[in-house]
Design an enzyme around this catalytic site. Sequence first.
Site, PDB file in Angstrom:
ATOM      1  CE  LYS A 212      17.340   0.236   0.800  1.00  0.00           C
ATOM      2  NZ  LYS A 212      16.082  -0.600   0.211  1.00  0.00           N
TER       3      LYS A 212
ATOM      4  CB  ILE B 121      14.524  -4.015  -2.655  1.00  0.00           C
ATOM      5  CG1 ILE B 121      14.171  -3.026  -3.697  1.00  0.00           C
ATOM      6  CG2 ILE B 121      16.197  -3.735  -2.507  1.00  0.00           C
ATOM      7  CD1 ILE B 121      14.613  -3.402  -4.965  1.00  0.00           C
ATOM      8  N   GLY B 122      15.102  -6.089   0.177  1.00  0.00           N
ATOM      9  CA  GLY B 122      15.374  -6.858   0.889  1.00  0.00           C
ATOM     10  C   GLY B 122      16.203  -5.938   1.931  1.00  0.00           C
TER      11      GLY B 122
ATOM     12  CG  ASN C 132      14.940   3.836   6.284  1.00  0.00           C
ATOM     13  OD1 ASN C 132      14.688   2.763   7.222  1.00  0.00           O
ATOM     14  ND2 ASN C 132      13.757   4.645   6.536  1.00  0.00           N
TER      15      ASN C 132
ATOM     16  CB  CYS D  60      12.764  -5.162   9.233  1.00  0.00           C
ATOM     17  SG  CYS D  60      12.700  -3.143   9.209  1.00  0.00           S
TER      18      CYS D  60
ATOM     19  N   GLY E  87       2.497   7.350  -2.865  1.00  0.00           N
ATOM     20  CA  GLY E  87       1.766   8.056  -3.962  1.00  0.00           C
ATOM     21  C   GLY E  87       1.982   9.171  -4.124  1.00  0.00           C
TER      22      GLY E  87
HETATM   23  C1  LIG Z   1      12.906   0.378  -3.997  1.00  0.00           C
HETATM   24  C2  LIG Z   1      12.643   1.039  -3.025  1.00  0.00           C
HETATM   25  C3  LIG Z   1      12.748   0.091  -1.907  1.00  0.00           C
HETATM   26  C4  LIG Z   1      12.819   0.959  -0.297  1.00  0.00           C
HETATM   27  N1  LIG Z   1      13.063   1.006   0.206  1.00  0.00           N
HETATM   28  C5  LIG Z   1      13.088   1.595   1.715  1.00  0.00           C
HETATM   29  C6  LIG Z   1      13.297   1.486   2.955  1.00  0.00           C
HETATM   30  O1  LIG Z   1      14.522   0.447   2.635  1.00  0.00           O
HETATM   31  N2  LIG Z   1      13.367   1.704   3.875  1.00  0.00           N
HETATM   32  C7  LIG Z   1      12.110   2.745   4.457  1.00  0.00           C
HETATM   33  O2  LIG Z   1      11.562   2.624   5.549  1.00  0.00           O
HETATM   34  N3  LIG Z   1      11.336   2.390   3.303  1.00  0.00           N
HETATM   35  C8  LIG Z   1      11.747   2.109   1.623  1.00  0.00           C
HETATM   36  N4  LIG Z   1      10.557   2.022   0.821  1.00  0.00           N
HETATM   37  C9  LIG Z   1       9.010   2.484   0.986  1.00  0.00           C
HETATM   38  C10 LIG Z   1       9.673   3.828   0.570  1.00  0.00           C
HETATM   39  O3  LIG Z   1      10.172   4.941   1.497  1.00  0.00           O
HETATM   40  C11 LIG Z   1       7.767   4.496   1.000  1.00  0.00           C
HETATM   41  O4  LIG Z   1       8.000   4.837   2.349  1.00  0.00           O
HETATM   42  C12 LIG Z   1       6.940   3.827  -0.013  1.00  0.00           C
HETATM   43  O5  LIG Z   1       7.513   3.366  -1.213  1.00  0.00           O
HETATM   44  C13 LIG Z   1       5.613   4.235  -0.411  1.00  0.00           C
HETATM   45  O6  LIG Z   1       5.795   5.901  -0.657  1.00  0.00           O
HETATM   46  P1  LIG Z   1       5.703   6.272  -2.636  1.00  0.00           P
HETATM   47  O7  LIG Z   1       4.492   5.899  -3.048  1.00  0.00           O
HETATM   48  O8  LIG Z   1       5.750   7.440  -2.158  1.00  0.00           O
HETATM   49  O9  LIG Z   1       6.664   5.413  -3.025  1.00  0.00           O
HETATM   50  C14 LIG Z   1      11.318   1.996  -0.269  1.00  0.00           C
HETATM   51  C15 LIG Z   1      10.272   2.762  -1.607  1.00  0.00           C
HETATM   52  C16 LIG Z   1      10.449   1.488  -2.489  1.00  0.00           C
HETATM   53  C17 LIG Z   1      10.000   1.880  -3.841  1.00  0.00           C
END
Ligand SMILES: Cc1cc2nc3c(=O)[nH]c(=O)nc-3n(C[C@H](O)[C@H](O)[C@H](O)COP(=O)(O)O)c2cc1C
Length: 297
Positions: free
Chosen positions: A28, A54-55, A82, A113, A227
């Site tokens: 995370k 989520i922030g 991360n 960010c 995705g």
């Molecule tokens: C609930 C949630 C929390 C996320 N938190 C972070 C994060 O803390 N840091 C980050 O670099 N990306 C974060 N992401 C982005 C994911 O790592 C990813 O780049 C993005 O969801 C696209 O991939 P996916 O379509 O497979 O989910 C988050 C995504 C989701 C859905």
Amino acid sequence: MTASGTFGYGTEYSELFDIQRLGAIICKGTTLKAREGNPQPRLIETASGVINSIGLQNIGVKAVIKEKAPIWAGWKVPVIVNIAGFSVKEYEELARLLDGVKGVSGLEVNISCPNVNEGGTCFGESPDIAAEVTKAVKKATSLPIMVKLTPNAADIVAVAKAVEDAGADAISLVNSYKAMAINIIERKPILDNITGGLSGPAIKPLALAAVYEVAGAVKVPVAGCGGIATAEDAIEFIMAGATAVQVGSATYSNPRASLDVLEGIMSFMEKEGIKGLGEIIGAGRNQISNLKNQKHK
Ligand SMILES: Cc1cc2nc3c(=O)[nH]c(=O)nc-3n(C[C@H](O)[C@H](O)[C@H](O)COP(=O)(O)O)c2cc1C
């Protein structure tokens, strides 16, 4: 790899399947201080995806070092932390604190960010500021660094080139796409934060195009994300030029999605007589240039 924010600290899943077989776990997003994140509602389902705001809720870097890294140190699977800062100095401090910590194999620099010193614009939207963050992190650590790009940049290829020049060892993309939803009865945005980031199957074709463009413009390895839910999805990213892939939101509907993707890639390779992944990295690119050449003839 598991995408940041969708797989906790890995510990949450270690009982569900053999996480040690994964390529890497990305934890995370970690900030200097612990954060509670944004008020609810902060996660909504949409057609073919989720929007989250989520922030950056997380336990903070000191707790990661004290409580999580000692567990990771006993694992075979490498864990990448991360990191997320709200100023260049914060990124630098995070990188310095994590340098040399047992159990931490690398850093993924989340530049999606807001930069509090630049009126809240996102670091990853400007090639110059993204390069500044990369340089600062690189200087503060001996760990390999992968810079994670936001697809919300006007020119993601320019940002990719800038972070490569600034010393990134690898690049990952994409983070989520800016998105929102409105409750038409209450006549207001559903998310308390108004906007959030869209992820899941809805963004796959967009992410694939971004990976294709970035992989064609940089020399460092690219990790594709966005995705990916099946091995076929992952292979598309690999054929677009990605050396590795990250599985994110798919984990919500199938907790072992990342391992299913890995096993599916291996079956595909066996079926197609592919001996090493290198044979298909960028294979979709060569095909296109071959076609173009044929047209010229
Ligand atoms: C609930 C949630 C929390 C996320 N938190 C972070 C994060 O803390 N840091 C980050 O670099 N990306 C974060 N992401 C982005 C994911 O790592 C990813 O780049 C993005 O969801 C696209 O991939 P996916 O379509 O497979 O989910 C988050 C995504 C989701 C859905």
